[in-house]
Scaffold this motif. Sequence first.
Motif, mmCIF file in Angstrom:
data_model
loop_
_atom_site.group_PDB
_atom_site.id
_atom_site.type_symbol
_atom_site.label_atom_id
_atom_site.label_comp_id
_atom_site.label_asym_id
_atom_site.label_seq_id
_atom_site.Cartn_x
_atom_site.Cartn_y
_atom_site.Cartn_z
ATOM 1 N N ARG A 19 0.813 -1.228 0.000
ATOM 2 C CA ARG A 19 0.000 0.000 0.000
ATOM 3 C C ARG A 19 0.838 1.265 0.000
ATOM 4 O O ARG A 19 0.415 2.289 -0.537
ATOM 5 N N ALA A 20 2.003 1.233 0.611
ATOM 6 C CA ALA A 20 2.814 2.454 0.664
ATOM 7 C C ALA A 20 4.258 2.119 0.963
ATOM 8 O O ALA A 20 4.568 1.158 1.671
ATOM 9 N N VAL A 21 5.158 2.937 0.406
ATOM 10 C CA VAL A 21 6.565 2.952 0.796
ATOM 11 C C VAL A 21 6.845 4.388 1.215
ATOM 12 O O VAL A 21 6.782 5.301 0.406
ATOM 13 N N ILE A 22 7.077 4.594 2.493
ATOM 14 C CA ILE A 22 7.287 5.948 3.019
ATOM 15 C C ILE A 22 8.778 6.120 3.294
ATOM 16 O O ILE A 22 9.326 5.496 4.201
ATOM 17 N N SER A 23 9.413 6.946 2.499
ATOM 18 C CA SER A 23 10.858 7.135 2.616
ATOM 19 C C SER A 23 11.159 8.146 3.711
ATOM 20 O O SER A 23 10.531 9.203 3.775
ATOM 21 N N MET A 24 12.102 7.815 4.573
ATOM 22 C CA MET A 24 12.457 8.725 5.666
ATOM 23 C C MET A 24 13.902 9.188 5.506
ATOM 24 O O MET A 24 14.731 8.474 4.949
ATOM 25 N N PRO A 25 14.219 10.382 6.002
ATOM 26 C CA PRO A 25 15.589 10.889 5.848
ATOM 27 C C PRO A 25 16.588 10.036 6.616
ATOM 28 O O PRO A 25 16.237 9.400 7.608
ATOM 29 N N SER A 26 17.841 10.020 6.144
ATOM 30 C CA SER A 26 18.849 9.270 6.888
ATOM 31 C C SER A 26 19.071 9.971 8.233
ATOM 32 O O SER A 26 18.862 11.178 8.357
ATOM 33 N N GLY A 27 19.461 9.206 9.227
ATOM 34 C CA GLY A 27 19.737 9.795 10.538
ATOM 35 C C GLY A 27 18.543 9.861 11.467
ATOM 36 O O GLY A 27 18.670 10.284 12.611
ATOM 37 N N VAL A 28 17.359 9.424 10.984
ATOM 38 C CA VAL A 28 16.164 9.449 11.844
ATOM 39 C C VAL A 28 16.387 8.623 13.112
ATOM 40 O O VAL A 28 15.911 8.975 14.183
ATOM 41 N N PHE A 29 17.143 7.533 12.981
ATOM 42 C CA PHE A 29 17.329 6.634 14.127
ATOM 43 C C PHE A 29 18.706 6.768 14.771
ATOM 44 O O PHE A 29 19.141 5.888 15.497
ATOM 45 N N LYS A 30 19.402 7.864 14.503
ATOM 46 C CA LYS A 30 20.673 8.080 15.198
ATOM 47 C C LYS A 30 20.399 8.246 16.691
ATOM 48 O O LYS A 30 19.368 8.775 17.052
ATOM 49 N N PRO A 31 21.265 7.815 17.580
ATOM 50 C CA PRO A 31 22.588 7.245 17.312
ATOM 51 C C PRO A 31 22.597 5.740 17.069
ATOM 52 O O PRO A 31 23.657 5.148 16.968
ATOM 53 N N TYR A 32 21.424 5.104 17.000
ATOM 54 C CA TYR A 32 21.410 3.637 16.894
ATOM 55 C C TYR A 32 21.760 3.172 15.493
ATOM 56 O O TYR A 32 22.432 2.164 15.314
ATOM 57 N N ALA A 33 21.268 3.877 14.477
ATOM 58 C CA ALA A 33 21.558 3.503 13.086
ATOM 59 C C ALA A 33 21.515 4.757 12.244
ATOM 60 O O ALA A 33 20.602 5.572 12.390
ATOM 61 N N GLY A 34 22.500 4.905 11.371
ATOM 62 C CA GLY A 34 22.558 6.110 10.542
ATOM 63 C C GLY A 34 22.010 5.902 9.144
ATOM 64 O O GLY A 34 21.912 6.843 8.368
ATOM 65 N N VAL A 35 21.619 4.660 8.823
ATOM 66 C CA VAL A 35 21.209 4.365 7.447
ATOM 67 C C VAL A 35 19.863 5.001 7.118
ATOM 68 O O VAL A 35 19.046 5.273 7.994
ATOM 69 N N SER A 36 19.637 5.225 5.822
ATOM 70 C CA SER A 36 18.324 5.694 5.365
ATOM 71 C C SER A 36 17.330 4.548 5.518
ATOM 72 O O SER A 36 17.662 3.385 5.288
ATOM 73 N N THR A 37 16.116 4.907 5.867
ATOM 74 C CA THR A 37 15.106 3.882 6.141
ATOM 75 C C THR A 37 13.800 4.231 5.439
ATOM 76 O O THR A 37 13.593 5.347 4.974
ATOM 77 N N ALA A 38 12.911 3.242 5.380
ATOM 78 C CA ALA A 38 11.580 3.464 4.825
ATOM 79 C C ALA A 38 10.588 2.641 5.624
ATOM 80 O O ALA A 38 10.953 1.659 6.279
ATOM 81 N N VAL A 39 9.332 3.054 5.578
ATOM 82 C CA VAL A 39 8.258 2.275 6.182
ATOM 83 C C VAL A 39 7.501 1.572 5.053
ATOM 84 O O VAL A 39 7.088 2.217 4.079
ATOM 85 N N LEU A 40 7.354 0.271 5.172
ATOM 86 C CA LEU A 40 6.520 -0.483 4.225
ATOM 87 C C LEU A 40 5.162 -0.711 4.870
ATOM 88 O O LEU A 40 5.081 -1.137 6.028
ATOM 89 N N VAL A 41 4.101 -0.419 4.138
ATOM 90 C CA VAL A 41 2.742 -0.669 4.623
ATOM 91 C C VAL A 41 2.088 -1.610 3.622
ATOM 92 O O VAL A 41 2.074 -1.328 2.417
ATOM 93 N N PHE A 42 1.571 -2.736 4.118
ATOM 94 C CA PHE A 42 1.043 -3.735 3.170
ATOM 95 C C PHE A 42 -0.114 -4.516 3.784
ATOM 96 O O PHE A 42 -0.295 -4.539 5.007
ATOM 97 N N THR A 43 -0.881 -5.125 2.906
ATOM 98 C CA THR A 43 -1.956 -6.033 3.312
ATOM 99 C C THR A 43 -1.662 -7.387 2.701
ATOM 100 O O THR A 43 -1.290 -7.480 1.526
ATOM 101 N N LYS A 44 -1.807 -8.433 3.497
ATOM 102 C CA LYS A 44 -1.567 -9.790 2.963
ATOM 103 C C LYS A 44 -2.816 -10.231 2.213
ATOM 104 O O LYS A 44 -3.899 -10.323 2.787
ATOM 105 N N THR A 45 -2.666 -10.498 0.926
ATOM 106 C CA THR A 45 -3.793 -10.968 0.124
ATOM 107 C C THR A 45 -3.525 -12.331 -0.481
ATOM 108 O O THR A 45 -4.449 -13.074 -0.787
ATOM 109 N N ASP A 46 -2.244 -12.663 -0.702
ATOM 110 C CA ASP A 46 -1.828 -13.861 -1.450
ATOM 111 C C ASP A 46 -2.399 -13.857 -2.867
ATOM 112 O O ASP A 46 -2.475 -14.902 -3.515
#
Length: 209
Positions: free
Chosen positions: A178-205
Amino acid sequence: IRDMMVRLVEPTPDDLICDPACGTAGFLVSAAEYIREKYEKAMTQKQWERFTGEMFTGFDTDRTMLRLSAMNLMLHSITNPQIKYTDSVSKENNIEDTFDVILANPPFTGTIDTESIHDNLKKVCNTKKTELLFVALFLRMLRRGGRGACIVPDGVLFGTTKAHQALRKELVENQHLRAVISMPSGVFKPYAGVSTAVLVFTKTDAGGT
């Protein structure tokens, strides 16, 4: 970010909600708060009984985190949460088609001993990378029609290995992404500096993206 993800999957008092990499149970707490805010006045006695116990499930492999999770949920009126010591992607976890909602921020880095990985996860993407295995796991643990939202490193979106491609194909062609939400790098600093995204999905098979 957690509250946004909860609002996107819209948990209800009839859902079974799981975080298979629960840490301190932040997602489960956010889901509980959302349900109370939206449904508190309309919930039945039976729904309240589920709310205090079986509605919320969390797994982790760090016993300190499990203690923090249990305490965190108890402080939010969930007196009997299903918090368990489980290596979610291993052969000890056989849960399939069970949960209505999965919310998670799985481990970004690390690989797992190939022998311990559950075979039905290898079918989706044959890899040792935890971030890919966890997404495959969420799809397995959701029942058909269940909703998921998870945080992934950008590598999941752009990686070129066969496993990366197989996982994306599964999400886009066999499920409803349903969605790929791209987030800026550093959102999770100091734990992780990598760029991240949120995946939103529904299982339909059956696709639907």
